[in-house]
Enzyme design. Structure first.
Site, PDB file in Angstrom:
ATOM      1  N   CYS A  80       1.960   0.620  -9.009  1.00  0.00           N
ATOM      2  CA  CYS A  80       2.999   1.168  -8.127  1.00  0.00           C
ATOM      3  C   CYS A  80       4.354   1.285  -8.809  1.00  0.00           C
ATOM      4  CB  CYS A  80       3.116   0.325  -6.862  1.00  0.00           C
ATOM      5  SG  CYS A  80       3.563  -1.404  -7.176  1.00  0.00           S
ATOM      6  N   GLU A 121       5.589  -3.302   1.087  1.00  0.00           N
ATOM      7  CA  GLU A 121       5.664  -3.042  -0.349  1.00  0.00           C
ATOM      8  C   GLU A 121       4.928  -1.731  -0.600  1.00  0.00           C
ATOM      9  OE1 GLU A 121       7.393  -4.643  -2.458  1.00  0.00           O
ATOM     10  OE2 GLU A 121       7.935  -6.408  -1.278  1.00  0.00           O
ATOM     11  N   GLY A 126       0.822  -1.202   0.000  1.00  0.00           N
ATOM     12  CA  GLY A 126       0.000   0.000   0.000  1.00  0.00           C
ATOM     13  C   GLY A 126       0.856   1.252   0.000  1.00  0.00           C
ATOM     14  N   SER A 127       0.309   2.323   0.530  1.00  0.00           N
ATOM     15  CA  SER A 127       0.985   3.621   0.501  1.00  0.00           C
ATOM     16  C   SER A 127       2.009   3.741   1.630  1.00  0.00           C
ATOM     17  CB  SER A 127      -0.048   4.747   0.644  1.00  0.00           C
ATOM     18  OG  SER A 127      -0.580   4.748   1.962  1.00  0.00           O
ATOM     19  N   PRO A 128       3.022   4.610   1.459  1.00  0.00           N
ATOM     20  CA  PRO A 128       3.981   4.839   2.551  1.00  0.00           C
ATOM     21  C   PRO A 128       3.309   5.338   3.822  1.00  0.00           C
ATOM     22  CG  PRO A 128       4.856   5.672   0.483  1.00  0.00           C
ATOM     23  CD  PRO A 128       3.418   5.281   0.215  1.00  0.00           C
ATOM     24  N   VAL A 170       0.260   4.622   5.065  1.00  0.00           N
ATOM     25  CA  VAL A 170      -0.318   3.498   5.808  1.00  0.00           C
ATOM     26  C   VAL A 170       0.774   2.524   6.227  1.00  0.00           C
ATOM     27  CG1 VAL A 170      -2.009   1.632   5.734  1.00  0.00           C
ATOM     28  CG2 VAL A 170      -2.483   3.782   4.559  1.00  0.00           C
ATOM     29  N   GLY A 171       1.828   2.421   5.417  1.00  0.00           N
ATOM     30  CA  GLY A 171       2.945   1.560   5.785  1.00  0.00           C
ATOM     31  C   GLY A 171       3.544   1.943   7.128  1.00  0.00           C
TER      32      GLY A 171
END
Length: 518
Positions: free
Chosen positions: A294, A260, A238-240, A242-243
């Site tokens: 991505c 990822e 997902g997105s940085p 939410v990461g």
């Protein structure tokens, strides 16, 4: 059974046991799946004061893992074969769902979702027993008669959180690795790609063992609640933003993670190129899946002269690929939802639209677009685009392009086009990224022999092929020694001496030897 978190409106769907002798679910969805998907049904009665919570599901999965059920190769093979049947028997259903969620063509669904997932399953089935074997390692003189090896062990209970842009691929490919490594798994598909989520809740459970796998449904709040629990490994795509949330939650339990993520992937185009060849490849992998990829190029760096040559070539490629009216093309997808559509509409105001720029909110359509006169401070250069918009920025030299790339966060992928192999090698040598491809787009993603993953802000860890198996395996260092020959060990015991130290240091030097005690 259905697991609820009180007041959360979410569910956990245990997966049905399968295998050579297992009976599948009936053709219609199970009660649990229907409840998870919000369809009307009556819940089974439960004892007063008791709610079947996630703790119950986690306990059942952990008990299955502790029993050793997932350890044998035969069990892992049976689950992988179940995944294979799921893909083969539901190909049309999956293509229809991807069309509903993303307006994805059958061609794109096949090559980027179904075939890649099937290929990972097939590779794991062919190589599983070899991957599982203990790996012998070199020994020193002191351990010549011992057995030294690395044993690949499953972590235990794994959580896989998948995104919406490739909702099948990015759910099943990590699942293949987790199964092959012998883990129990909780799958959390994206609630945004609703049609695929429904299939993963209703259909996939017919093919896997219910004691070892479960599907969790819900949105951000439910996922946050899920992350409060302890897992033995978390795999997130997902997105940085939410990461960071996932990593923070994992840190509370010291849970290892693979993240990822994404970022702004640069594409350098040298003057020594055929502009039409570059445009063909650039347009295909920028507008594939409507740019919601991505590893798609997020911007192009080229000289002013190359930009002038590239623009008509890009227009030519877009027209050939999608026709004079791309909105009516069956080969171009749509933006996933209104929220992302509005975000992308704002980005169309950056720089100047050189190609495309049309949009239709009622159809979630944004035309394949090329922007020029873009500034580094523009919003389109400050966030990952994740849509069919391609900014072109001009640079005066290769050195300037490399400096521009290196002053930004490390990307998930980096691309360079040139007829001069030395230019490609320079970009590769002087930059850092999760993956790199010279003279093409994301074709490196098609090789299971290459790891896929980010670096820095674009992620940590990697997977695909054997790399997936290794990601979901703990590599345990093992040395089995003889209980005898104690006389040799006296050299290391006090009282210490200079002579014994010299002998020990020599004995500790690494040497290869095929002889083993066990």
């Amino acid at each position: 059974m259905l697991s609820h978190v009180t007041g959360g409106g979410w569910g956990l769907h245990p997966m049905q046991r399968t295998g050579a002798s297992a009976a599948p679910y009936p053709a219609k969805a199970s009660r649990a799946a229907r409840v998870c998907l919000g369809q009307k049904t009556s819940l089974p009665s439960q004892p007063p004061g008791r709610m079947d919570t996630f703790e119950d599901t986690a306990r059942r999965l952990r008990e299955a893992f502790s029993s050793g059920r997932t350890q044998p190769a035969a069990f892992r093979v049976a689950q992988l074969e179940g995944l294979s049947r799921f893909l083969q028997e539901n190909r049309q259903l999956l293509q229809d769902a991807l069309a509903q969620d993303l307006h994805k063509s059958a061609f794109e669904s096949e090559i980027s979702e179904i075939t890649i997932s099937q290929g990972e399953v097939d590779l794991a089935l062919r190589n599983l027993r070899a991957w599982m074997k203990d790996q012998k390692v070199p020994k020193n003189l002191a351990t010549q008669l011992d057995s030294a090896f690395i044993r690949k062990e499953p972590f235990g209970l794994v959580l896989i959180i998948a995104p919406w842009n490739y909702p099948l691929n990015l759910t099943l490919v990590p699942l293949v690795g987790a199964i092959a490594a012998g883990n129990c798994v909780v799958l959390k598909p994206s609630e945004i790609s609703k049609s695929i989520e429904k299939i993963l809740a209703e259909v996939l459970p017919r093919y896997l063992d219910q004691s070892c796998f479960a599907v969790a449904l819900g949105g951000p709040e439910e996922t946050a609640r899920l992350l409060e629990h302890r897992f033995d490994y978390i795999f997130f795509t997902g997105s940085p933003h939410v990461g960071k949330i996932v990593m923070t939650a994992a840190a509370k339990h010291l849970t290892p993670v693979t993240l990822e993520l994404g970022g702004k992937n640069p594409c350098y185009v040298d003057d020594n190129c055929d502009p039409q060849t570059v445009a063909n490849r650039l347009a295909w992998f920028r507008y594939f899946n409507t740019g919601q990829t991505c590893v798609a190029p997020d911007y192009v760096l080229c000289s002013p002269d190359m930009q002038e040559r590239l623009l008509p070539a890009l227009q030519n490629a877009i027209t050939r690929f999608y026709g004079d009216d791309p909105q009516n093309s069956p080969n171009l997808g749509r933006i996933i939802n209104q929220k992302h559509f509005k975000r992308l509409q704002e980005l169309l105001n950056c720089g100047r639209v050189a190609i495309g720029g049309q949009s239709d909110e009622s159809n979630l359509y944004i035309a394949p677009t090329v922007l020029v006169d873009v500034q580094e401070t523009d919003k389109v250069m400050q966030e990952e685009i994740f849509g069919p918009i391609l900014p072109l920025m001009t640079v005066r030299s290769l050195d300037e392009a490399i400096n521009f790339i290196n002053h930004r966060e490390k990307p998930l992928a980096l691309y360079a086009f040139s007829n001069n192999s030395q230019v490609i090698k320079q970009v590769l040598a002087r930059t850092s990224s999760g993956g790199f491809c010279g003279n093409d787009g994301f074709m490196h993603m098609t090789l299971a022999s290459l790891p896929f993953g980010g670096v820095g802000a674009s992620g940590m860890g990697s997977y695909h092929g054997k790399f997936s198996f290794d990601t979901f395996s703990h590599h345990r260092a093992c040395l089995l020694r003889s209980p005898g020959m104690e006389k040799i060990n006296e050299l290391r015991y006090p009282p210490y001496s200079s002579r014994n130290l010299r002998v020990l240091l020599m004995a500790m030097e690494e040497r290869s030897c095929s002889c083993t005690l066990l």
